[in-house]
Structures are given as structure tokens and as C-alpha cells.
Design a protein around this motif. Structure first.
Motif, PDB file in Angstrom:
ATOM      1  N   TYR A 104      -5.298   8.514  -6.788  1.00  0.00           N
ATOM      2  CA  TYR A 104      -5.836   8.004  -5.518  1.00  0.00           C
ATOM      3  C   TYR A 104      -4.698   7.796  -4.523  1.00  0.00           C
ATOM      4  CZ  TYR A 104      -8.526   5.061  -2.281  1.00  0.00           C
ATOM      5  OH  TYR A 104      -9.147   4.545  -1.163  1.00  0.00           O
ATOM      6  N   LYS A 124     -16.004   3.768  -0.853  1.00  0.00           N
ATOM      7  CA  LYS A 124     -16.069   2.604  -1.738  1.00  0.00           C
ATOM      8  C   LYS A 124     -16.105   3.033  -3.200  1.00  0.00           C
ATOM      9  CE  LYS A 124     -18.577  -0.210   1.655  1.00  0.00           C
ATOM     10  NZ  LYS A 124     -19.831  -0.962   1.942  1.00  0.00           N
ATOM     11  N   ALA A 175      -5.280   0.750   0.574  1.00  0.00           N
ATOM     12  CA  ALA A 175      -5.705   0.792  -0.825  1.00  0.00           C
ATOM     13  C   ALA A 175      -4.748   1.646  -1.654  1.00  0.00           C
ATOM     14  CB  ALA A 175      -7.128   1.337  -0.927  1.00  0.00           C
ATOM     15  N   PHE A 232     -12.717   4.054  -4.371  1.00  0.00           N
ATOM     16  CA  PHE A 232     -11.874   2.883  -4.613  1.00  0.00           C
ATOM     17  C   PHE A 232     -12.224   2.243  -5.950  1.00  0.00           C
ATOM     18  CE2 PHE A 232     -11.180  -1.696  -4.442  1.00  0.00           C
ATOM     19  CZ  PHE A 232      -9.851  -1.763  -4.066  1.00  0.00           C
ATOM     20  N   ASN A 288      -3.730  10.181  -1.234  1.00  0.00           N
ATOM     21  CA  ASN A 288      -3.738   9.535   0.079  1.00  0.00           C
ATOM     22  C   ASN A 288      -2.517   9.874   0.912  1.00  0.00           C
ATOM     23  OD1 ASN A 288      -6.205   8.341   0.029  1.00  0.00           O
ATOM     24  ND2 ASN A 288      -5.464   6.236  -0.023  1.00  0.00           N
ATOM     25  N   GLN A 300      -8.384   2.774   3.463  1.00  0.00           N
ATOM     26  CA  GLN A 300      -7.982   3.785   2.480  1.00  0.00           C
ATOM     27  C   GLN A 300      -6.459   3.855   2.356  1.00  0.00           C
ATOM     28  OE1 GLN A 300     -10.153   7.627   2.510  1.00  0.00           O
ATOM     29  NE2 GLN A 300     -11.422   6.746   4.127  1.00  0.00           N
TER      30      GLN A 300
END
Length: 793
Positions: free
Chosen positions: A516, A678, A386, A681, A520, A383
Motif C-alpha cells: 500500500y 476505505k 495513510a 486501507f 502510493n 491516502q
């Protein structure tokens, strides 16, 4: 609009609508040649062959009249051989029959009508065997063609006059600036002689502080303050920098004069070629007489541009080259030496080529360990990496955007108000994301596939530190670009406190697709703030999206920034449309992300799930409509000015709304909590790709608007501004706004919408929607709106 490939390359993209519409002329000649029914020009109605270029638009005061058949030889007549009969004519009247006009061309190989002066006989009449009156078909065809051409020549003439006046104004302003530069130099000498050493706080003036919305402040004060803005900094003018700016402005001015000469030459060539084509098709001889008429126009007789060219060469030589005229000409003509940036392209290829195998290996190792269940920490590592990856991915995709804009000749530097002298070339920019990608791949491979012990837990921290240093450290490489980006981020974080420029709302929309990565940040700092999180799975889980409310807030933060920008635009303009409507759209986005966070934290809560679905549908529908109608200015009949191939717009109208409904994946996999990471993502990846498509068409739409309004060049990048008409050497010279757009008025509509038969209300609404995107931001110097269509609606 194509005079041949070689000539077409010389057309200035922003002036494209002001050139002779050569393609339209070819279409007219082709339809005339086919023998279509031709109404008289005065009786032209919609639906005729020149619907795309309304005849009424050519009926203007400066329109050239339809040329006489031969004004120098008024006795010109058609003649034919007594042995040859005109195809499709009546033997009784000698005029074309309707069948010959509509069903076949009357201009067959052996039956061509020929016009020429004819040799006069003793009594002054043409020496011909038989004289015929001008046929109705040929007369109507000639009137229609030359009336259209007269309107085109009038358009060119008016635009050239405006550009010539603007060139004179800019030349006078440049002379005034150079004179101020000399006074500045003398002033510095005096200050240097009388300067007293001591501390100074002048560096504080370099920062651009937040401003109050215009509705709460005096408009004159706001305009004066905004006139100082240049890339987020304002300061006392440095003499060396001012000299550099004026040398650069002299080069830009000289190049603009050359482009104006090229505009004149290309249009003269286009007029000559289209008349020659008409003569060749209809076997007439209008070329010489028509060109003699156009030669009386200002664009052919005026020598003003040539005089200005000589003046700027002389001015540059006297002030920057110690009077050397030859050196001045060489430098002005050479300007920026073309640099293919081969090193940058090679370095980009090497970095991506070396990083790609490492990236694939790191992904393989991470997914392998995740499925084997060796370490729960692998899921969190994936994560974190990503989040970094999406930032780099959007930069790599932006490199493709830059390449496409350059290929289609979209002036993105003008749109973003960038200084060409310091902005990165589209071949240089990929070096940054390529370096980012290689570093990410290398450290990610070490983190997942190499046994690094406890050191591996700190590799993401190492990467973040390298990223911050590479971006913010004041080393020379790409410093101007990085400074521009840092100021853009600062203005984004303080949204609502700064006027909204194009880069502000553009970067804000980019971050709306990077929520995203933004969210994070909470995961990253939460994990590493706990110390040895990799040894305690229960403690690490508290940092995930199913427990962290901070993560949910950060997921909403980009939309909040855009919401504040919309309200700042409303407070600056008091225009409820589109700003309040746009803020409502971002309100739906905020609520969508908010209830997504509630669903993750309160698993199984049916109420939150229902509210999430409601706001997800509302957000997807509103955002899709806004993208298509506002940001892209598209509808079923597209729009008048298109830069990309037509099929690309239909693909965008299908792909963008489809990708807006990526939230459906959350609903499908709600009960499979092990798939949540998942799915998040995949949804984030789809959103980044959708934003990549959006960027293509948002900038293209802005460029198309600039083309339609003939915003061709930025004002000269000049260092000084004047508080009155007669500045004195004692006045402190300060920076003006670095670049602004100048709207060139146009008396004619460049392109006619295809929906001429639509109702007036529908057409007015369509115009409003197509113009809404221009209100998303303000330029550093306001541009007068010269679009006559809006006043009609």
C-alpha cells in the motif's frame, strides 16, 4: 529444565538443550514413586513413562553405569525392623505383590525402605536384625533412573569437551590476531615515514558491489569475496578500529569462558539436586557415591578453562592496559556497563503521548471534511498520509517484537548477524518510530485541522523531505543502525544481484505487507508532478488506482523482489526445494496484485474479476500453507522446540490463514466504488497486523533451530584474515566477515518428536518441512549442518 528460579536464570538460551533435563528427571521420579509398571531397562519399549526421552539414546559408549548400591561397602543390605512388615509384600517371599506396585505406592510413611552402610560386626557382616534382598520394584526403579541420568551426564560431558576445544581454538586465533595488530602498528609507522602525498581512490573499495551467482563463478573466488563482507562494506582495516575490535573480541571471549564455567557449575548443581531428590523420595543414599563417579569426568577434572581465563587476562593487560593486571580484570569483568536506557524509554513515552492526541484530532478532522464533501483533495491527502502511517506502524509493531524476543530470550542479534557493540538496544529502537509518529501527527493535524492556506498542500512534501534527511543524513545519532538499514534497502532494490542473507529476505517480506505504501509513491509523485492538482479534480483522478498502471506495477514490486531473491538462492545452491517452490508462491502473489490492478482500471470486466478471484484463492492458500509449514514449522503436534506458550502457536495457525483471506473485502464491495479507498486501507491494515504476527514466529522458529543445533555463539569479531598460514607484516590486513555462526556437533538428538509412531515417510517429510526455513538465506560464513536427522531421512 528448571533447577529453581534463581538457577534457571543462569541457563544460556542457545545451550538450553544441552543442560541436564531436570524436569524430565522429576517426571521420572514422580512416576516411579507412583508405582507404575516398570519394565527392565533392557526391555524398555515405546509407550513407557520415558517415551519423551528414548532409552536407546542413553545407551552410548560414555554412559555412566548404574551405580552400585555402595561400592565402598559391598555388604550393604536392606534392613527392616522385626516389628514392621513392608507394605504390600508377601509374607512367604517378602517381595512386593503386583497389587501393591500398581495400585498404591509401597513407600508409605511407616514402611519406607532404607539403605545405609550399616556398622560391621566382628565377622564383617552388617549388624542388622534381619536381611532382605533388593526388591524387584526398587532395583528396576533404580536402574531406570540412573540409566537416564547416565545418558544426561554423557550428553553434558561430550558437549563440554566440544566447547572446551572450541575455546582453545578461539584463544589461539585471538592471540594470532593481537600479534598481527602489533605488526600492523609497526607497518603503519613505516608507511607514514615513507608516504608521498597524493590523490587516492581507496574509498571505492568501501562499497560492496553486486556479485555473480555461484553457479556462474568459481566457488573459491566467491568464498574469498564473501569473507570480506561486514555490514555491506569492505575496506582496508583501520588500525584504530582493529584495536577496538580486538578489545571487544577479548571481552567477548572472556565472557564466553565465564559462561562455560557457569554451564559446568549449573549442571553439577542439577546432577546433585536430582540425585538428592531421588534419595529423598526413595530413602536411599546414592548421592555421595554417584558424585564421586562423575567427578572423574573431564568437566570436573579439566583446568583448561581456568588456564584460558588467566591467559586472556594476561594478554589483555600486556597489549591494552600497559601491563596493569588489575585494570585488565576490572575491564574484562565489567565489559559493557548495564544501561537501562531510561532516557530513551522516557523520550519514547513523551513522543507517543504528545503525538497521540494530535493524531486522533487529525483523523477526526480529515474524516469530517471527507463526509461533508468540502474538498475532494481530502481523499487524496488521507491516502498519502495513510501510506506514511503504515511505515511507522510496522516499525512500532517491530518494537513490540523486539521486546517480546528479549523477554523470551530469543537471540535475534545472532539471527540478524548484528554487531552488539553498535546495534541499538530494544529500548532504544522505539525512539525512531516514536519520533516518526509525533512528526506525522503534528504535520497531519496542521494539514487537516489548521487553516494553512496553500502552504497546507506542501506539508506532505515537507514530511517526506524530513523523513529522508533524518534517515539518510550522516549525523552521529544511530548512524550504524541507519547505515545497516540503508544497505538492506539497497540490497533489496537490487534483489538477485546480491547473495540472500537473513535481513534481505526478511526486509523483502516486510515490504510485501507494505505494498500500500509502496504503490502510493506513484500517487504522491503523480499528484505533485502536476502542480496545482488541488484545483482540478478531473486531472487529480488520473493519478488514482483506477487509472494508474504505474501504481499497479508498484503494488507488485515487493513480490517481484522476493521472486528474484528466490531465484538467486536457487542459482547459488541448485536446490529446487524450497526455492523454486517459493518463487512459484510469489508468482501467485504477483498475479494476484496484477489482476487487482486490472479490476480497478477495467471496472465491470467479469473476466478480470474471475481471474482475480482464482489467483487470490491460490495466493492465500499457498501463502497460508507456507507460513504454517515452512516459516513457522508447525503442524498439529507443533514441533519439538517451543519458545512461546503452546496456546500462542495454535492462535497463530488460526489467525494467519484467516488474515490471508482479507481480499474477500474487495469482492464484497466491488460495486461500491466510493468505498474502494476505505477498503484498501482496511485490507492494508489487516496485512500489516498479520505481518506483525508472522515476524514473531519466523524469528522464533529460526532461534529454535539454532537452539536445537547448539549454535551458541558467533565467532569472535576479528579484524584480520590470512591468505596463508604464515602471514607477513607486508600483507595488507583486510576485514573478515564480522560475525558467523558455529555449529557445535551433538551426538544426541536434543528433543524427540512426539510422533514416534508415525510412518517413516511421514516423519521424513515432516523433518524436511521443518528444516525448509533454514534454506531461505545464507550466512556470511557457511555453517556446517550437523543435524543427524536429515541424513536419516
Amino acid at each position: 529444565m528448571r533447577f529453581g528460579r534463581t538457577l534457571d536464570e543462569g541457563i544460556i538460551p542457545e545451550w538450553r538443550a544441552q543442560y541436564l533435563d531436570y524436569d524430565q528427571g522429576k517426571k521420572i521420579i514422580k512416576r516411579l514413586c507412583k508405582g507404575a509398571d516398570l519394565p527392565k531397562p533392557a526391555e524398555a519399549t515405546p509407550g513407557s513413562f520415558y517415551t519423551d526421552q528414548s532409552y536407546a539414546e542413553t545407551n552410548v559408549s560414555l554412559r555412566l553405569p548404574s551405580p552400585a548400591l555402595n561400592p565402598r561397602k559391598p555388604s550393604l543390605q536392606f534392613r527392616r525392623s522385626s516389628a514392621v512388615k513392608l507394605a504390600g509384600t508377601s509374607e512367604a517371599t517378602g517381595t512386593p505383590s503386583s497389587e501393591s506396585i500398581t495400585d498404591r505406592s509401597p513407600l508409605l510413611d511407616n514402611d519406607r525402605i532404607r539403605t545405609y552402610g550399616g556398622e560391621a560386626s566382628v565377622d564383617g557382616t552388617p549388624a542388622v536384625s534381619q536381611q532382605l534382598p533388593l526388591t524387584t520394584f526398587t532395583r528396576n526403579a533404580t536402574d531406570v533412573f540412573f540409566n537416564w541420568l547416565g545418558g544426561e551426564v554423557n550428553k553434558i560431558e561430550e558437549f563440554y569437551r566440544e566447547q572446551e576445544k572450541e575455546a582453545v581454538r578461539r584463544g589461539d586465533e585471538l592471540k594470532k590476531q593481537i600479534d598481527t595488530l602489533q605488526k600492523h602498528r609497526l607497518l603503519l609507522k613505516k608507511k607514514k615515514q615513507s608516504a608521498v602525498p597524493g590523490p587516492t581512490l581507496a574509498w571505492l573499495d568501501r562499497l560492496e558491489f553486486p556479485s555473480v551467482p555461484k553457479c556462474f563463478s568459481n566457488k573459491n573466488d566467491i568464498d574469498a569475496r564473501n569473507s570480506h563482507r561486514d555490514y555491506g562494506f569492505r575496506s582496508e582495516v583501520n588500525y584504530t578500529h582493529a584495536k577496538y575490535m580486538l578489545k571487544r573480541a577479548s571481552y567477548d571471549y572472556y565472557q564466553n569462558l565465564l559462561k562455560l564455567k557457569s554451564y559446568r557449575a549449573l549442571n553439577e548443581t542439577g546432577i546433585r539436586k536430582i540425585v538428592k531428590k531421588f534419595d529423598k523420595t526413595f530413602q536411599t543414599s546414592f548421592l555421595e557415591s554417584y558424585m564421586s563417579q562423575t567427578s572423574r569426568y573431564n568437566m570436573h577434572t579439566s583446568k583448561q578453562v581456568d588456564i584460558l581465563t588467566e591467559d586472556i587476562i594476561k594478554l589483555y593487560a600486556e597489549n591494552f592496559e600497559s601491563g596493569h593486571h588489575k585494570y585488565a580484570v576490572e575491564k574484562l569483568q565489567r565489559g559493557e556497563i548495564y544501561d537501562p536506557h531510561n532516557r530513551s524509554v522516557l523520550l519514547t513515552g513523551l513522543l507517543i503521548g504528545a503525538g497521540l492526541p494530535l493524531f486522533i484530532r487529525a483523523i477526526y478532522a480529515g474524516v469530517r471534511d471527507l463526509h461533508r464533501g468540502h474538498e475532494f483533495a481530502v481523499r487524496f491527502y488521507l491516502q498519502i498520509w495513510a501510506g506514511f502511517f503504515f511505515i511507522d506502524l510496522i516499525l512500532l509493531l517491530l518494537s513490540l517484537n523486539l521486546y517480546a524476543w528479549q523477554h523470551f530470550r530469543i537471540n535475534y542479534m545472532f539471527i540478524f548477524e548484528l554487531d552488539r557493540s553498535i546495534a541499538m538496544d530494544y529500548r532504544q529502537f522505539p525512539v525512531l518510530p516514536a519520533s516518526f509518529f509525533f512528526t506525522l501527527s503534528l504535520l497531519g493535524w496542521i494539514n487537516f485541522d489548521v487553516s494553512a492556506g496553500k502552504f497546507g498542500y506542501y506539508i506532505p512534501c515537507l514530511f517526506l523531505g524530513l523523513l529522508v534527511v533524518a534517515f539518510a543524513a550522516p549525523y552521529p545519532a544511530f548512524w550504524s543502525t541507519r547505515k545497516w538499514a540503508m544497505m538492506a534497502l539497497l540490497r533489496l532494490v537490487l534483489s538477485g544481484l546480491y547473495p540472500v542473507e537473513f535481513r534481505d529476505f526478511f526486509v523483502g517480506d516486510i515490504f510485501c505487507s507494505l505494498n500500500y505504501s509502496v504503490s502510493n509513491m506513484a500517487l504522491f509523485f503523480c499528484l505533485y508532478g502536476k502542480g496545482s492538482w488541488w484545483d482540478n479534480e478531473t486531472e487529480a483522478e488520473t493519478c488514482g488506482s483506477s487509472h494508474s498502471r504505474v501504481m499497479g506495477f508498484l503494488n507488485c514490486l515487493p513480490a517481484i523482489w522476493r521472486f528474484l531473491q528466490c531465484w538467486r538462492r536457487f542459482l547459488d545452491t541448485y536446490d529446487w526445494f524450497p526455492h523454486l517452490l517459493n518463487s512459484s508462491k510469489y508468482s501467485a502473489t504477483i498475479l494476484y496484485n496484477l489482476f487487482l490492478s486490472y479490476v480497478r482500471i477495467n471496472e465491470g470486466n467479469v473476466t478480470y474479476r474471475a481471474l482475480f478471484i482464482v489467483f487470490a484463492i491460490l495466493n492465500a492458500v499457498l501463502s497460508s500453507l507456507w507460513d504454517i509449514l515452512m516459516d513457522f514449522s508447525l503442524s498439529i503436534d507443533l514441533r519439538p522446540v517451543l519458545i512461546y506458550p503452546r496456546w500462542a502457536y495454535y492462535v497463530a495457525m488460526f489467525v494467519d490463514p484467516l488474515m490471508r483471506f482479507h481480499w474477500v473485502l474487495y469482492v464484497v464491495y466491488w460495486d461500491q466504488t466510493q468505498q474502494s479507498a476505505k477498503i484498501s486501507f482496511i485490507v492494508a491494515l489487516i496485512e500489516v497486523v498479520r505481518r506483525f504476527v508472522w515476524v514473531f514466529f519466523r524469528v522464533e522458529n529460526e532461534h529454535a533451530t539454532n537452539v536445537g543445533q547448539s549454535r551458541a555463539f558467533k565467532d569472535l569479531n576479528l579484524p584480520y584474515f590470512y591468505t596463508d598460514e604464515t602471514p607477513t607484516p607486508t600483507q595488507s590486513p583486510t576485514l573478515t566477515q564480522g560475525s558467523s555462526a558455529t555449529a557445535i556437533p551433538s551426538s544426541r538428538t536434543q528433543v524427540v518428536c512426539k510422533s514416534d509412531s508415525a510412518s517413516p515417510r511421514f516423519t521424513a517429510v515432516q523433518r524436511i518441512l521443518r528444516r525448509a526455513h533454514t534454506m531461505d538465506f545464507e550466512r556470511r560464513q557457511q555453517v556446517a549442518d550437523t543435524d543427524q536427522e536429515d541424513s536419516d531421512g
